[in-house]
Design a protein around this motif. Structure first.
Motif, PDB file in Angstrom:
ATOM      1  N   UNK A  61      58.857   8.365  57.383  1.00  0.00           N
ATOM      2  CA  UNK A  61      59.063   8.267  55.937  1.00  0.00           C
ATOM      3  C   UNK A  61      57.880   8.864  55.188  1.00  0.00           C
ATOM      4  N   UNK A  62      58.022   8.966  53.872  1.00  0.00           N
ATOM      5  CA  UNK A  62      56.885   9.417  53.048  1.00  0.00           C
ATOM      6  C   UNK A  62      55.808   8.336  53.024  1.00  0.00           C
ATOM      7  N   UNK A  63      56.250   7.079  52.935  1.00  0.00           N
ATOM      8  CA  UNK A  63      55.273   5.981  52.895  1.00  0.00           C
ATOM      9  C   UNK A  63      55.709   4.875  53.866  1.00  0.00           C
ATOM     10  N   UNK A  64      54.785   4.433  54.701  1.00  0.00           N
ATOM     11  CA  UNK A  64      55.057   3.333  55.628  1.00  0.00           C
ATOM     12  C   UNK A  64      54.058   2.223  55.353  1.00  0.00           C
ATOM     13  N   UNK A  65      54.554   1.073  54.981  1.00  0.00           N
ATOM     14  CA  UNK A  65      53.659  -0.047  54.667  1.00  0.00           C
ATOM     15  C   UNK A  65      53.774  -1.091  55.791  1.00  0.00           C
ATOM     16  N   UNK A  66      52.708  -1.236  56.564  1.00  0.00           N
ATOM     17  CA  UNK A  66      52.717  -2.139  57.726  1.00  0.00           C
ATOM     18  C   UNK A  66      52.039  -3.447  57.346  1.00  0.00           C
ATOM     19  N   UNK A  67      52.807  -4.531  57.367  1.00  0.00           N
ATOM     20  CA  UNK A  67      52.257  -5.829  56.973  1.00  0.00           C
ATOM     21  C   UNK A  67      52.167  -6.753  58.190  1.00  0.00           C
ATOM     22  N   UNK A  68      50.994  -7.160  58.531  1.00  0.00           N
ATOM     23  CA  UNK A  68      50.822  -8.059  59.674  1.00  0.00           C
ATOM     24  C   UNK A  68      51.169  -7.397  60.981  1.00  0.00           C
TER      25      UNK A  68
ATOM     26  N   UNK B 152      50.112   2.722  55.022  1.00  0.00           N
ATOM     27  CA  UNK B 152      49.362   1.677  54.321  1.00  0.00           C
ATOM     28  C   UNK B 152      49.421   0.410  55.170  1.00  0.00           C
ATOM     29  N   UNK B 153      48.268  -0.202  55.417  1.00  0.00           N
ATOM     30  CA  UNK B 153      48.251  -1.402  56.254  1.00  0.00           C
ATOM     31  C   UNK B 153      47.729  -2.588  55.466  1.00  0.00           C
TER      32      UNK B 153
ATOM     33  N   UNK C  49      39.532  -5.149  62.248  1.00  0.00           N
ATOM     34  CA  UNK C  49      39.428  -4.332  63.458  1.00  0.00           C
ATOM     35  C   UNK C  49      40.798  -3.876  63.979  1.00  0.00           C
ATOM     36  N   UNK C  50      41.886  -4.281  63.329  1.00  0.00           N
ATOM     37  CA  UNK C  50      43.229  -3.939  63.827  1.00  0.00           C
ATOM     38  C   UNK C  50      43.368  -2.420  63.937  1.00  0.00           C
TER      39      UNK C  50
ATOM     40  N   UNK D 293      46.042   5.490  55.659  1.00  0.00           N
ATOM     41  CA  UNK D 293      45.440   6.193  54.523  1.00  0.00           C
ATOM     42  C   UNK D 293      44.890   5.201  53.513  1.00  0.00           C
ATOM     43  N   UNK D 294      45.584   4.054  53.406  1.00  0.00           N
ATOM     44  CA  UNK D 294      45.122   2.982  52.532  1.00  0.00           C
ATOM     45  C   UNK D 294      45.332   1.660  53.248  1.00  0.00           C
ATOM     46  N   UNK D 295      44.537   0.688  52.867  1.00  0.00           N
ATOM     47  CA  UNK D 295      44.741  -0.610  53.489  1.00  0.00           C
ATOM     48  C   UNK D 295      44.073  -1.707  52.700  1.00  0.00           C
ATOM     49  N   UNK D 296      44.552  -2.915  52.955  1.00  0.00           N
ATOM     50  CA  UNK D 296      43.883  -4.085  52.393  1.00  0.00           C
ATOM     51  C   UNK D 296      43.620  -5.052  53.538  1.00  0.00           C
ATOM     52  N   UNK D 297      42.372  -5.493  53.651  1.00  0.00           N
ATOM     53  CA  UNK D 297      42.064  -6.546  54.606  1.00  0.00           C
ATOM     54  C   UNK D 297      42.224  -7.863  53.869  1.00  0.00           C
ATOM     55  N   UNK D 298      43.161  -8.664  54.336  1.00  0.00           N
ATOM     56  CA  UNK D 298      43.357  -9.943  53.670  1.00  0.00           C
ATOM     57  C   UNK D 298      44.615 -10.651  54.146  1.00  0.00           C
ATOM     58  N   UNK D 299      44.859 -11.804  53.560  1.00  0.00           N
ATOM     59  CA  UNK D 299      45.991 -12.639  53.932  1.00  0.00           C
ATOM     60  C   UNK D 299      47.258 -12.086  53.283  1.00  0.00           C
TER      61      UNK D 299
END
Lengths: 271, 395
Positions: B331-338, B356-357, B363-364, B371-377
């Motif tokens: 896809x153009x954008x893939x958002x991986x959550x957990x 985007x994660x 350390x995952x 390309x982008x990510x947020x470390x958090x709950x």
């Protein structure tokens, strides 16, 4: 109906971890299980016997300890089990494996009588090829019915079967003559758990061992020699690292920044 | 009988092979590796040995394979047009064929399908091997595999590629068995070995935890199946080519199956075709949290994906699974959550344009390709993100 269910012992791949220092698989302590797709094959084989009579035979090829998966199949309700095990089969790829298993099924026909149906899981979770089922069908000159999600009808007298096959964009209903080979997907049934009583009973059921000499194959048809494909190299994939923007800290701030980027990116994408 | 050869002079006793062995067949004795009879010659140890102390001796068969020429692609179609994986494979076949100085052939079987040849040429085929018959109206294993086998015997291609779809895997498995040649499933990379000219077929192995390169050096054709979306669709040109008509006498084969009915699924956002995918993994912690993801997905008009761990846990159905045993997506954008990013999951989504994660573990592995990510709950992040996006998308 005489049904042969082909099953495989596999490592529980969900437990496999990579050693970050050496970049290799860590196999220690990983349990061996019945390939999950094969449990649906066993269950379907037993249901067919329960409905139409006859017998259901479990078959596996592997090292001596693969006997464990046959014990599970017997405890679930199979009547008899065959273990194909010989050093001569080590290194078999899908072509050699399918040939060896088909020769064992011919042997079962000699011992027990004609086989009406062979059932396999759609693929094994360690190799993930899905090639052995169709290979066995070709060797036994049976029509392969792959990715079966439902057995609609079996008519043992008129020797036909009607199944639903799960395709990418729909289901296909196919009628085939018997004998035939099915590979099954997990929508087909819910496998039963064997009771303690069944497990005890299983210990008394016949477990027959087949070796190279029983199958009438040539040495160059089996194992490494009978396998056209070779594993040339094994490696951990190198990830093309991207130096991305990773936000840490206050959730509200992080989300705000990410949403900005996301809104920019989604321009031009039909939402 | 074949065996694993250990060169004790070379072995430095590092033990890497012992860890790599799926069968627990290797062990250390006096600082050198030894093998027991559990070894099934899978070859996992050979590739990891840093000093090349391990090998599986093979007999080199001296067969002349020089008659085999051409890189073929099996066309899969719905009666109206070829499906995209066919074009993706033609694009890859063009690259392989140029390295082998040979042509690209597309095999086209069906009933009144010759009009599709123009498309096959436009994406790069030089020749289309065409067989038309009412018998070939619907895909059926027996007539299709018999025709392809006959074509191969007559025209001797050196490589055959087919989509790793239900149809492609079914057909390739039967054709390879009939031809007694090698078939490698679900390849994610195809190259030509510069020294030998053999096809190097790379695929995830051992449950998708590691990659293996597979060779088929002594038999032809070399056959591979490839998942849809692993390779891009090449640009369409106005290239023309040659149609090779192939006639087949169906009365000589016994066809024992008939397609009674086809029941198409209801149209919905298909994972494979979605431009944005919001995907959840083990980190979601519970099935109810997919509702939260669904809200984010709906906000973006995205399809809902999942990792194998989430599907195996029974939190969401298999049709949502992305990865080696699920669907391959780009896809153009893939958002991986957990989703931490196992090898087998990344094999299915790493070609996404933007990744985007959202993960609590900095350390995952997934962050390495993001390309982008947020470390958090994610229980906090995902609802906040959906809310923030809604605010802007509404205005």
């Amino acid at each position: 109906m005489r049904v042969v269910v082909c099953i495989k012992q596999v490592p529980d791949t969900t437990e496999v971890k990579i050693n970050p220092e050496t970049n290799t698989l860590m196999r220690e302590g990983v349990a061996s299980i019945v390939n999950p797709f094969d449990e649906f094959a066993i269950e379907e084989g037993i249901r067919i016997k329960e409905k139409h009579g006859g017998e259901t035979i479990a078959l596996t090829m592997g090292p001596p300890q693969a006997e464990d998966v046959l014990k599970t199949a017997l405890a679930m309700g199979c009547d008899k089990a065959y273990l194909i095990s010989d050093r001569a089969f080590a290194g078999s790829d899908t072509l050699a494996t399918a040939l060896t298993i088909s020769a064992a099924i011919r042997k079962i026909e000699e011992n027990d009588g004609p086989v009406d149906l062979v059932i396999c899981g759609k693929q094994a979770i360690d190799g993930d090829t899905g090639q052995v089922g169709p290979g066995i069908a070709v060797r036994l000159n049976m029509p392969p019915l792959t990715y079966v999600s439902k057995v609609r009808e079996i008519n043992p007298e008129q020797k036909y079967i009607i199944v639903e096959r799960l395709m990418e964009r729909g289901k296909e209903v196919v009628k085939s003559t018997l004998p035939a080979l099915l590979t099954v997907v997990k929508d087909i049934n819910t496998p039963r758990y064997p009771s303690l009583f069944e497990i005890k009973k299983a210990a008394k059921k016949p477990m027959i061992k087949l070796t190279f000499n029983d199958l009438g194959l040539r040495e160059d048809q089996t194992g490494l020699k009978g396998s056209p494909t070779w594993v040339n190299k094994i490696f951990s994939p190198e990830l093309k690292s991207v130096s991305g923007e990773i936000f840490q800290g206050e959730p509200e701030e992080c989300v705000k920044k990410l949403a900005e980027r996301l809104l920019e990116l989604t321009k031009g994408v039909s939402l | 009988m074949s065996y694993l050869k250990i060169d004790k002079d070379l072995c430095v006793g590092c033990g890497v092979c012992v860890d790599a062995c799926p069968q627990s067949a290797l062990y250390m004795k006096d600082d050198k590796v030894e093998v027991n009879d559990k070894c099934n010659l899978c070859g996992a140890c050979v590739g990891v040995c840093p000093v090349n102390a391990l090998s599986i001796p093979r007999e080199e068969k001296k067969s002349d394979l020089s008659d085999y020429k051409g890189v073929w692609v099996i066309t899969e179609h719905d009666g109206k047009k070829p499906v995209n994986v066919t074009f993706e494979l033609i694009g890859e076949a063009v690259k392989l064929a140029s390295k082998r100085n040979t042509y690209v052939g597309a095999v086209l079987l069906g009933n009144n399908v010759s009009f599709m040849a123009d498309d096959l040429f436009a994406y790069g085929a030089d020749k289309v091997f065409l067989c038309e018959s009412p018998v070939l109206e619907h895909y059926r294993t027996e007539p299709y595999s018999e025709v392809v086998v006959e074509m191969v015997k007559q025209f001797k291609p050196e490589i055959i590629l087919s989509g790793a779809t239900t149809q492609g895997r079914d057909l390739a498995g039967c054709v390879a068995t009939k031809l007694e040649t090698g078939l490698t499933a679900d390849c994610t990379g195809l190259e030509i070995c510069p020294e030998t000219g053999n096809l190097l077929q790379t695929r995830p192995a051992f449950g998708g935890n590691i990659m293996a390169t597979i060779l088929c050096p002594n038999t032809r054709p070399q056959m591979s199946t490839v998942r849809p979306k692993v390779f891009p669709v090449p640009p369409k040109t106005d290239k023309k080519g040659e149609i090779v008509n192939f006639s087949f006498d169906f009365s000589k084969i016994n066809i024992r199956t008939e397609v009674i009915e086809y029941l198409p699924f209801e149209e919905k956002i298909s994972l494979a075709d979605a431009e944005i995918i919001v995907s959840g993994g083990r980190g979601l912690g519970k099935p109810e949290n997919f509702e939260m993801l669904k809200e984010l997905a709906d906000t973006l008009g995205a399809a809902l994906g999942a990792s194998r761990a989430a599907v195996d846990a029974g939190w969401i159905s298999y049709e949502h699974q992305v990865g080696q045993t699920g669907k391959t997506v780009r896809p153009k954008i893939y958002i991986a959550c957990g989703i931490s990013g196992s090898v087998q999951h990344m094999a299915g989504m790493k070609h996404s344009d933007i990744i985007i994660a959202i993960n609590k573990d900095p350390e995952a592995p997934i962050f390495k390709i993001s390309n982008y990510g947020i470390v958090g709950d994610l229980n906090v992040i995902v609802p906040l993100l959906a809310k923030e996006l809604k605010k802007h998308l509404a205005s």
